[in-house]
Design a protein around this motif. Structure first.
Motif, PDB file in Angstrom:
ATOM      1  N   SER A   1       0.671  -1.148   0.114  1.00 25.37           N
ATOM      2  CA  SER A   1      -0.171  -0.265   0.092  1.00 25.37           C
ATOM      3  C   SER A   1       0.713   1.621   0.203  1.00 25.37           C
ATOM      4  O   SER A   1       1.607   1.269   0.563  1.00 25.37           O
ATOM      5  CB  SER A   1      -0.784   0.614   1.234  1.00 25.37           C
ATOM      6  OG  SER A   1      -1.409   1.647   1.389  1.00 25.37           O
ATOM      7  N   THR A   2       1.024   2.030  -1.264  1.00 28.09           N
ATOM      8  CA  THR A   2       1.703   3.318  -0.560  1.00 28.09           C
ATOM      9  C   THR A   2       1.638   4.442   0.052  1.00 28.09           C
ATOM     10  O   THR A   2       2.042   5.023   0.547  1.00 28.09           O
ATOM     11  CB  THR A   2       1.694   3.932  -2.649  1.00 28.09           C
ATOM     12  OG1 THR A   2       0.725   3.457  -3.021  1.00 28.09           O
ATOM     13  CG2 THR A   2       2.444   3.040  -3.678  1.00 28.09           C
ATOM     14  N   GLY A   3      -0.208   4.309   0.350  1.00 24.77           N
ATOM     15  CA  GLY A   3      -0.952   4.984   1.251  1.00 24.77           C
ATOM     16  C   GLY A   3      -0.268   4.731   2.485  1.00 24.77           C
ATOM     17  O   GLY A   3       0.739   5.674   3.599  1.00 24.77           O
ATOM     18  N   ASP A   4       0.341   3.244   2.901  1.00 26.43           N
ATOM     19  CA  ASP A   4       1.111   2.872   4.122  1.00 26.43           C
ATOM     20  C   ASP A   4       2.210   2.964   4.011  1.00 26.43           C
ATOM     21  O   ASP A   4       2.741   3.743   5.386  1.00 26.43           O
ATOM     22  CB  ASP A   4       0.916   1.797   4.474  1.00 26.43           C
ATOM     23  CG  ASP A   4      -0.802   1.090   4.652  1.00 26.43           C
ATOM     24  OD1 ASP A   4      -1.707   1.994   5.355  1.00 26.43           O
ATOM     25  OD2 ASP A   4      -1.345   0.052   4.693  1.00 26.43           O
ATOM     26  N   LEU A   5       2.905   3.056   3.232  1.00 34.91           N
ATOM     27  CA  LEU A   5       4.221   2.875   3.399  1.00 34.91           C
ATOM     28  C   LEU A   5       5.058   4.370   3.300  1.00 34.91           C
ATOM     29  O   LEU A   5       5.680   4.989   3.757  1.00 34.91           O
ATOM     30  CB  LEU A   5       4.957   2.653   2.015  1.00 34.91           C
ATOM     31  CG  LEU A   5       4.846   1.363   1.480  1.00 34.91           C
ATOM     32  CD1 LEU A   5       5.436   0.547   0.096  1.00 34.91           C
ATOM     33  CD2 LEU A   5       5.771   0.939   2.636  1.00 34.91           C
TER      34      LEU A   5
END
Ligand code: ADP
Length: 193
Positions: free
Chosen positions: A31-35
């Motif tokens: 998940s790029t949001g989580d990263l």
């Protein structure tokens, strides 16, 4: 490999379904949001650069998220497959992902799009904002900006996968279990095919 793109607007349920899918299929969740939120919490240069854009409901630059995904693909060489959640969010990102996977002699198996009407998205995100403390979920103006960014820049990504016959849209308004069952039936049909 099984490489799934989970697609849909903010609040469509991608994160929730990803958690259920990694348990069932043993996939790595990217998940790029989580990263980006990890970079932000650690106050890295990248996190500091992304923070303002994220809190304002705008996309961070393509090169930043493509670089993060490339690193994660390299550090998970033994994976049986990946779930891409919140990525690709632009056609440039989708093209880059195809190239990165091709270098690893693999490809996207398919994209599953979760369809949820705008008013329901707004309701879900405001509710999540109360529980998660995510600043971008707490402000109705930022939420509407994110939905607009999605409609302008991200929605065209569906056409990119449709042209490759890899798009399956489903109704994202049922219960978590209903939606999960539909996603699993699609994945199982890919695994058989
Ligand atoms: P949601 O899907 O709930 O909007 P995410 O957690 O996926 O939230 O992303 C939060 C924010 O992180 C986005 O609004 C955006 O600023 C940034 N972001 C996440 N993924 C990407 C991406 N692939 N490209 C550009 N920006 C991204």
């Amino acid at each position: 490999m099984l490489n799934l793109v989970l697609f849909g607007p903010p609040g469509a349920g991608k994160g929730t379904q990803s958690q259920k899918l990694i348990e069932k299929y043993g996939l790595i969740h990217l998940s790029t949001g989580d990263l980006l939120r990890i970079e932000k919490a650690n106050r890295t240069p990248l996190g500091l650069e992304a923070q303002k854009l994220m809190d304002d409901g705008k996309l961070v630059p393509d090169a930043v998220v493509i670089g993060m995904i490339s690193n994660k693909l390299d550090s998970n060489r033994q994976a049986v497959g990946f779930i891409f959640d919140g990525f690709p969010r632009t056609v440039v990102q989708a093209e880059a992902l195809d190239r990165l996977l091709e270098e690893k002699n693999t490809a996207i198996s398919g994209m599953i799009g979760l369809e949820v009407p705008d008013d329901e998205l707004e309701r879900r995100l405001l509710q999540r904002g109360k529980e998660s403390g995510r600043p971008d979920d707490a402000n109705p103006e930022v939420i509407r900006k994110r939905i607009k960014e999605y409609n302008d820049k991200t929605a065209p990504v569906a056409g990119f996968y449709k042209a490759q016959n890899k798009l399956e849209n489903i109704d994202g308004t049922g219960t978590e279990e209903d939606v999960f069952a539909v996603i699993c039936s699609i994945i199982d049909s890919w695994l058989k095919g």
